[in-house]
Design an enzyme around this catalytic site. Structure first.
Site, PDB file in Angstrom:
ATOM      1  N   CYS B  86       0.846  -1.205   0.000  1.00 50.90           N
ATOM      2  CA  CYS B  86       0.000   0.000   0.000  1.00 50.90           C
ATOM      3  C   CYS B  86       0.876   1.248   0.000  1.00 50.90           C
ATOM      4  CB  CYS B  86      -0.964  -0.050   1.192  1.00 50.90           C
ATOM      5  SG  CYS B  86      -2.342   1.105   1.031  1.00 50.90           S
ATOM      6  N   HIS B 195      -3.466  -5.749   0.989  1.00 45.07           N
ATOM      7  CA  HIS B 195      -2.793  -5.967   2.261  1.00 45.07           C
ATOM      8  C   HIS B 195      -2.722  -7.437   2.670  1.00 45.07           C
ATOM      9  CE1 HIS B 195      -2.511  -1.731   3.702  1.00 45.07           C
ATOM     10  NE2 HIS B 195      -3.429  -1.571   2.774  1.00 45.07           N
ATOM     11  N   GLU B 197      -0.879  -8.673   4.877  1.00 40.08           N
ATOM     12  CA  GLU B 197      -0.688  -8.775   6.335  1.00 40.08           C
ATOM     13  C   GLU B 197      -2.013  -8.722   7.095  1.00 40.08           C
ATOM     14  OE1 GLU B 197      -0.682  -6.101   4.698  1.00 40.08           O
ATOM     15  OE2 GLU B 197      -0.843  -4.272   5.912  1.00 40.08           O
TER      16      GLU B 197
END
EC number: 6.3.5.3
Lengths: 752, 224
Positions: B86, B195, B197
């Site tokens: 990002c 994302h 994560e």
């Protein structure tokens, strides 16, 4: 060149007792001004007048609501207080959630700024509530936004709503706080007065709780965060225009009274505060919100054990030539004020430097009992701080139930024509502005950041993990059906409480505390005051019955367009605790073959319902019956037997029909059900309270029914999940694709 | 244990999440501070998401000049694996480690949703454990996520098989060629807008698909 205004000093005020002052323009009444003169034994200086006028305003002093809000304290028992570590009067309430963790939460309004300037009004609403939570010593962990707008298709709603949503997203997303819930409600009454409320939750270890007080003679007062500018000064500009013949020097151009937010500064401020707390460098702390330094200094000083001296020359400014009154009243965002031991000042400033946060010693705690503020070496404020912060006027406003209330109640919905085609009515309701998918709004908010969100919109309650090791966490929901409150403010406030409580319980959490944002019309209207008094009593009595305290909140009056008040809207937020968020009950039909069970009792209750509103634009009659004991039984069942339930969804606006539609669409699985009772229309659209739709594995259905019976909760098997359609016996088949199009198309079509 | 650096700039938001993902995959996250230049001997670096320096000027522009980034650029030039997520992707583009730029989303709104991505190459240390054509679901959440590059660069990226992730089931922001993530010429530096994560645990994300990136890296580093 920079114009330096001559200061109106205390000495000057004493020497010129008859100098006329623009106190009326600042919103003070004649007797209030006289009272200030009496307190001080002289006329106030410009700076003092600015402080008193803003701190004695309705917003800061609660002068119309105070006498009623006392009822919350009177109805809070010792038992209810047991979990409470801080309550009403602090920046935010704090609750013990076990394992050494404390959680603080509060909901506040930013209604009027958001109408004037939707983006910045909503953004700074988030900024303000986050600093309230931060000032308790907690790390902010989530936000949620109860929003109310005029009709969805009104031109002005197209101006206000996208701006508000972008402002909440723009600020909250930049802070790295997951947005986990809230509401979006449309009603004509909010057309000229949208409600933009913001809730924030924070978490801390119990021993890290910080309270706003300035104790310890010689301790330093440090202002840190953004510079102080001319934004958000509002009414105090009348003082400036007296001192300046024109718009003055550079940076003195008139600025809008709505403040402009800088979320980057606030994010850094959060991390800076966390590091300061960890290092034990803070004795007391206060955020700067409404009334800026006036509020922060007078509140810190009056909560401490001494006096305070502030040197305004030390305050870092954004504009040249600001007067003392302007510096004290500025509502520039992203500022905090800390009380720090002298031996910790260097270390404090070093932490601030690491985060590139401007920090300045602006004063110290003194051994007197006065708040003394100097500017250019002269005393411009010398007041007893309590008289500014706490001893404001208290009004017993006239209260009268208007005769129109009888007509409203008499106008029952019983004879409203019912739909011939129930299948079409389910689709129409699902697509209506108050029931359709909120994804257009909530997809503009980050719900994932921090990696602890176990449930977010469209779930009934947002669920956030607080402790990564144990999974301990919280659930939170905000609710209010203002139509119910209009029909019966006492019962309506209890229904708002019941719905928020039920939403939290629906996730499997145990509800433990309440916050509220009481949005009403003008307190000078006796009928509005009657609504307010009834709602406060209903809410307080309801909390006492449920055994959960109101830990804090906010009152917003004067929500009206011209002489027409909004529907009374006491938004209630309930916080619950989950020992392990992994055990939460998710929303929706997620698996095929599960048994669908309706918990609770359905009665013919359409007063104030969404159906009456959508189908007939009707508001009248009585709201659904309140049965808090039934809500409690339901909550105990859901928390106690949560391992049994594969899914759950609260029944509220739109009744069973809407709960079935949403359960199918959110879970992605259809269902075949038979409606309870012999009146399909009532079964689908009645909004009886204390009801929840649950699913259980089919082999667990008997066990679930037995658990319900033992808990004293009426339960009825409606059918089974599965397939790609919602099939309702005697009503018809609704393919999920068709339902999804109806449910999801409305807001994108209106707002792009 | 393999040490993986996670940078924090003022305004970084997803550093804790990136560190958690490294830990969950079996590595040791090491916090790196923007104002330092010491990489503390880490074997790889993650530049996480957020709004570094408020995204003022241009998303990622100021962060790309931070002292720590000079060290990251130097290390990347000699093959250290780097992942930009990002805002991290935006920073790597601004720092010249990855081609192209990220523009305001086509709809002009912040978009947060669960997004399907197709794995287009496994020739990077961050995707080695996947197969080409695999689809994963990870959250996307940004307002400046529209990938853009000039025609020649795009053609080159496609020809050299340097598009790593492509949006599937709908492009959320108008990115050219549905590009969600790209890599450097040597494949060691990868950037993507979605994302991974946030997709390491069914409890808090839409899937556990994101773990694959971090496990791939640790596997590659362990084998080296």
């Amino acid at each position: 060149m920079t114009t330096v205004a001559p200061a109106d000093t205390v000495a000057n005020a004493a020497a010129t007792p008859d100098q006329p002052q623009p106190y009326r323009e600042l919103g003070l009444k004649d007797d209030e001004y006289a009272r200030i003169r009496e307190i001080l034994g002289r006329r106030p200086t410009d700076a003092e007048l600015a402080m008193y006028s803003v701190m004695w305003s309705e917003h800061c002093s609660y002068k119309s609501s105070k006498v009623h809000l006392r009822y919350f304290g009177e109805t809070t028992t010792e038992e209810m207080r047991a979990r409470m570590l801080a309550g009403i009067g602090e920046n935010a309430g704090v609750v013990d959630i076990g394992d050494g963790w404390a959680v603080t939460f509060k909901v506040e309004s930013h209604n009027h700024p958001s109408y004037v300037e939707p983006y910045q009004g909503a953004a700074t609403g988030i900024g303000g509530i986050v600093r309230d939570i931060l000032a308790m010593g907690a790390r902010p962990i989530a936000v949620a936004d109860p929003l109310r707008f005029g009709p969805a298709d009104a031109p002005d709603t197209r101006r206000v709503l996208p701006g508000v949503v972008a402002g909440i997203g723009g600020y909250g997303n930049s802070l790295g706080l997951p947005n986990i819930g809230g509401e979006v409600v449309f009603d004509r009454c909010y057309a000229g007065n949208p409600l933009v409320n913001a809730l924030c939750v924070g978490a801390m270890r119990k021993e890290d709780l910080h309270l706003a007080h300035a104790s310890g003679v010689g301790n330093k007062i440090i202002l840190f965060g953004a510079r102080t500018g001319l934004d958000g000064i509002g009414g105090v500009s009348v003082l400036a225009s007296e001192t300046f013949s024109d718009e003055g020097g550079p940076g003195r151009k008139k600025l809008p009274s709505v403040q402009v937010g800088d979320p980057f500064t606030e994010k850094v401020l959060i991390e800076c505060c966390m590091e300061l707390y960890r290092a034990g460098l803070v004795v007391g702390i206060q955020d700067l919100g409404g009334a800026g330094l006036s509020c922060a200094t007078s509140e810190l000083a009056s909560a401490g054990d001494g006096g305070m001296h502030i040197n305004l020359d030390a305050v870092p400014l954004r504009a040249a030539g600001m007067t003392p009154a302007e510096i004290l009243s500025s509502e520039s965002q992203e500022r905090m004020c800390a009380v720090v031991r002298p031996e910790h000042v260097d270390e404090f400033l070093a932490v601030c430097r690491k985060w590139d946060t401007l920090a300045t010693v602006i004063g110290e705690v003194t051994d007197g009992d006065r708040l003394v503020i100097t500017w250019h070496g002269e005393v411009v404020v010398d007041v007893p701080p309590r008289t500014v912060a706490h001893d404001g006027p208290v009004y017993e406003r006239p209260i009268a139930r208007s005769a129109a209330q009888d007509e409203l109640v008499a106008n029952a919905p019983d004879d409203l024509p019912r739909p011939a085609d129930l299948r079409a009515e389910i689709l129409r309701m699902a697509a209506s502005p108050n029931l359709c998918s909120r994804a257009w709004v909530t997809d503009q908010y980050d719900r994932y950041v921090r990696g602890n969100t176990a449930a977010a919109q469209p779930a009934d309650a947002g669920v956030v993990r607080v402790d990564e090791e144990t999974g301990r966490g919280i659930a939170v929901s905000t609710d209010c059906n203002a139509r119910f409150v209009a029909l019966d403010p006492y019962a309506g406030a209890q229904l708002a409480l019941a719905e928020a409580y039920r939403n939290v319980a629906t996730s499997g959490a145990v509800p433990v505390a309440v916050t509220d944002c009481l949005n009403f019309g003008s307190p000078e209207d006796p009928h509005v005051m009657w609504q307010f008094q009834q709602a406060v009593h209903g809410l307080a009595d309801g909390c006492a019955q449920l055994g959960i305290p109101v830990t804090g909140g906010n009152v917003s009056f004067y929500n009206q367009t011209g002489a027409t008040a909004i529907l009374p809207t006491p938004v209630v937020g309930v916080l619950g605790v989950l020992d392990d968020v992994a055990t939460r009950i998710p929303i929706g039909f997620r698996r095929s073959g599960d048994t669908v069970i309706l918990l609770g009792e359905t009665r013919a209750e359409l007063g104030g319902s969404e159906w009456a509103h959508v189908a007939h634009g009707h508001l009248g009659g009585r709201p659904p019956a309140v049965d808090l004991a039934a809500e409690q039984r339901l909550a105990r069942l859901l928390a106690g037997a949560k391992a049994l339930f594969t899914g759950s969804h609260d029944l509220s606006d739109g009744g069973l029909a809407q709960a079935l539609v949403e359960s199918c669409l959110i879970g992605g699985t259809g269902a075949s059900v038979t409606l309870p009772g012999d009146d399909a229309f009532i079964a689908l659209f009645s909004e009886s309270a204390a009801r929840v739709l649950v699913t259980v594995a089919s082999e667990q259905a008997e066990a679930a029914l037995a658990a319900a019976a033992e808990a004293g909760v009426p339960a009825r098997v409606l059918g089974t999940t599965g397939g790609t359609a919602l099939v309702i016996d005697g009503v018809g088949e609704l393919p999920l694709d068709e339902l999804r199009t109806a449910w999801e198309s409305t807001l994108p079509a209106l707002f792009g | 244990m393999t040490r993986v650096g996670v940078i924090t700039f003022p305004g970084t938001l997803d550093d804790g999440d990136a560190a958690r993902a490294v830990r969950r995959a079996g590595g040791e996250p090491v916090a790196l501070w923007h104002a330092d230049s010491d990489l503390q001997g880490v074997a790889a670096v993650i530049v996480p998401g957020g709004f570094s320096y408020g995204d003022y000027l241009r998303a990622g522009a100021i962060a790309s000049m931070a002292p720590i980034m000079q060290s990251v650029i130097d290390a990347a030039r000699v093959g250290m694996p780097v992942l930009g997520i990002c805002n991290g992707f935006q920073i790597l583009c601004e720092a010249g480690l990855l081609p192209g730029a990220l523009l305001r989303n086509a709809g002009l709104h912040f978009v947060c949703r669960d997004q399907r991505l197709r794995i287009e190459t496994t020739a990077t240390p961050w995707t080695r454990d996947f197969s080409v054509g695999d689809e994963i679901v990870v959250p996307v959440k940004n307002i400046d996520g529209r990938y853009h590059a000039d025609a020649a660069t795009l053609q080159r990226l496609e020809a050299e098989n340097r598009v790593v992730f492509r949006y599937a089931g709908g492009n959320p922001n108008g990115s050219l060629n549905d590009i969600a993530g790209v890599c450097s010429e040597d494949g060691r530096v990868v950037g993507l807008m979605p994302h991974p994560e946030h997709a390491i645990d069914e409890l808090t994300g839409p899937s556990t698909d994101g773990l694959g990136l971090f496990r791939s890296l640790l596997g590659v580093l362990a084998a080296a």
